[in-house]
Design a protein around this motif. Structure first.
Motif, mmCIF file in Angstrom:
data_model
loop_
_atom_site.group_PDB
_atom_site.id
_atom_site.type_symbol
_atom_site.label_atom_id
_atom_site.label_comp_id
_atom_site.label_asym_id
_atom_site.label_seq_id
_atom_site.Cartn_x
_atom_site.Cartn_y
_atom_site.Cartn_z
ATOM 1 N N GLY A 116 0.816 -1.211 0.000
ATOM 2 C CA GLY A 116 0.000 0.000 0.000
ATOM 3 C C GLY A 116 0.849 1.260 0.000
ATOM 4 N N ILE A 117 0.171 2.388 0.287
ATOM 5 C CA ILE A 117 0.783 3.728 0.176
ATOM 6 C C ILE A 117 0.999 4.302 1.572
ATOM 7 C CG2 ILE A 117 0.245 6.091 -0.572
ATOM 8 C CD1 ILE A 117 -1.238 4.873 -2.963
ATOM 9 N N THR A 138 -3.833 -7.188 -6.060
ATOM 10 C CA THR A 138 -2.379 -6.944 -5.997
ATOM 11 C C THR A 138 -2.055 -5.463 -6.187
ATOM 12 O OG1 THR A 138 -2.226 -7.533 -8.318
ATOM 13 C CG2 THR A 138 -1.668 -9.250 -6.763
ATOM 14 N N ALA A 143 -9.048 -1.599 -9.668
ATOM 15 C CA ALA A 143 -10.068 -0.832 -8.937
ATOM 16 C C ALA A 143 -10.293 0.520 -9.629
ATOM 17 C CB ALA A 143 -9.635 -0.637 -7.491
HETATM 18 N N1 SAM Z 1 -1.904 -4.058 2.850
HETATM 19 C C1 SAM Z 1 -3.133 -3.574 2.329
HETATM 20 C C2 SAM Z 1 -4.285 -3.954 3.256
HETATM 21 O O1 SAM Z 1 -4.232 -5.018 3.857
HETATM 22 O O2 SAM Z 1 -5.253 -3.157 3.368
HETATM 23 C C3 SAM Z 1 -3.395 -4.164 0.939
HETATM 24 C C4 SAM Z 1 -2.487 -3.621 -0.108
HETATM 25 S S1 SAM Z 1 -2.871 -4.232 -1.722
HETATM 26 C C5 SAM Z 1 -1.894 -5.693 -1.799
HETATM 27 C C6 SAM Z 1 -2.058 -3.121 -2.792
HETATM 28 C C7 SAM Z 1 -2.928 -2.037 -3.397
HETATM 29 O O3 SAM Z 1 -3.994 -2.615 -4.127
HETATM 30 C C8 SAM Z 1 -3.593 -1.087 -2.427
HETATM 31 O O4 SAM Z 1 -2.733 -0.050 -2.021
HETATM 32 C C9 SAM Z 1 -4.768 -0.568 -3.218
HETATM 33 O O5 SAM Z 1 -4.406 0.515 -4.067
HETATM 34 C C10 SAM Z 1 -5.129 -1.758 -4.103
HETATM 35 N N2 SAM Z 1 -6.274 -2.541 -3.605
HETATM 36 C C11 SAM Z 1 -6.247 -3.803 -3.132
HETATM 37 N N3 SAM Z 1 -7.477 -4.240 -2.825
HETATM 38 C C12 SAM Z 1 -8.324 -3.222 -3.108
HETATM 39 C C13 SAM Z 1 -9.727 -3.060 -2.990
HETATM 40 N N4 SAM Z 1 -10.504 -4.025 -2.503
HETATM 41 N N5 SAM Z 1 -10.274 -1.878 -3.389
HETATM 42 C C14 SAM Z 1 -9.496 -0.886 -3.877
HETATM 43 N N6 SAM Z 1 -8.141 -0.980 -3.994
HETATM 44 C C15 SAM Z 1 -7.556 -2.135 -3.624
#
Ligand code: SAM
Length: 234
Positions: A116-117, A138, A143
């Protein structure tokens, strides 16, 4: 309407606009797509955009510096820009949001990767944050595409026939009734006979009943909302 995708992987997004309805809207100058790669703003000598999490934890987190610089530049170019971050830690995106956001002139979607960010980026720049559902992707690119597509259909001129917007699921609490096309009989299955008789008021009643059945089965809470709304209208 202008959309800017802030992403490390614009290739994942660009292909989607190379066909069908959204391509036609781009060709007609109704939609304009732009891409901004935070890596191009990295001050790291290896153009890195991520680092380990402060305080521990698995995986890498996107650094603030490249995103701060990219988003600052974007905001300085257009004071009306609406910045949307994609993250699972947010309210779910709904059809009402699609309709509301279709009135904006410029939306930027910021997609995360890795774990994430850095939260400070979201605090500083987000006008809004959205999740597209209770699962982890991922990255935010899918999204961003989902939300961009849903918004675009609500922009004047994008759909060939804007009447189709009025009868779609989520315009009311009810899900849409089943649709059928030709032929009337296919592999021993016929379309409902009432659909064939041309009595539009009876077809409307049947569609409403079928809509209620679908909603009861898939989204019972929505049917309750529909019935409550109806009883208020009486
Ligand atoms: N560590 C984070 C958490 O558990 O909330 C998940 C990070 S995910 C692997 C990487 C990126 O995918 C996120 O920063 C987001 O931009 C995007 N992402 C993942 N799932 C999403 C969802 N359900 N809705 C919107 N964006 C999503």
């Amino acid at each position: 309407m202008k959309f800017t995708f802030v992403t490390l992987f614009s290739n994942l997004i660009e292909g989607y606009f190379q066909d069908s309805i959204l391509k036609r809207a781009i060709d007609k100058d109704i939609l304009h797509m732009h891409y901004l790669n935070p890596r191009d703003y990295s001050q790291n000598k290896h153009m890195k955009v991520d680092d380990t999490a402060v305080g521990g934890g698995a995986g890498m987190v996107m650094n603030p510096q490249p995103l701060y610089d990219a988003l600052r530049e974007l905001k300085s170019q257009d004071e009306d820009i609406h910045v949307v971050f994609l993250t699972p830690v947010a309210k779910p995106f709904k059809q009402n949001d699609a309709k509301r956001l279709a009135k904006k002139t410029h939306i930027a979607f910021v997609s995360g990767r890795y774990e994430g960010i850095d939260e400070r980026v979201i605090e500083e720049f987000a006008d809004e944050v959205f999740s597209i559902g209770d699962y982890i992707l991922t990255g935010g690119e899918l999204a961003a595409l989902v939300i961009c597509d849903a918004i675009s259909r609500n922009i004047e001129g994008v759909l060939g026939n804007s009447d189709s917007l009025d009868v779609e699921s989520f315009e009311t609490p009810l899900l849409e009734a089943p649709s059928f096309s030709k032929p009337k009989n296919y592999e021993h299955k016929s379309v409902p006979s009432e659909y064939l008789k041309g009595n539009h008021s009876r077809i409307r009643s049947l569609k409403l009943a079928l809509s209620e059945c679908k909603t009861q089965f898939f989204r019972p809470e929505q049917l309750l909302k529909h019935r409550t709304r109806k009883s208020y209208e009486k």
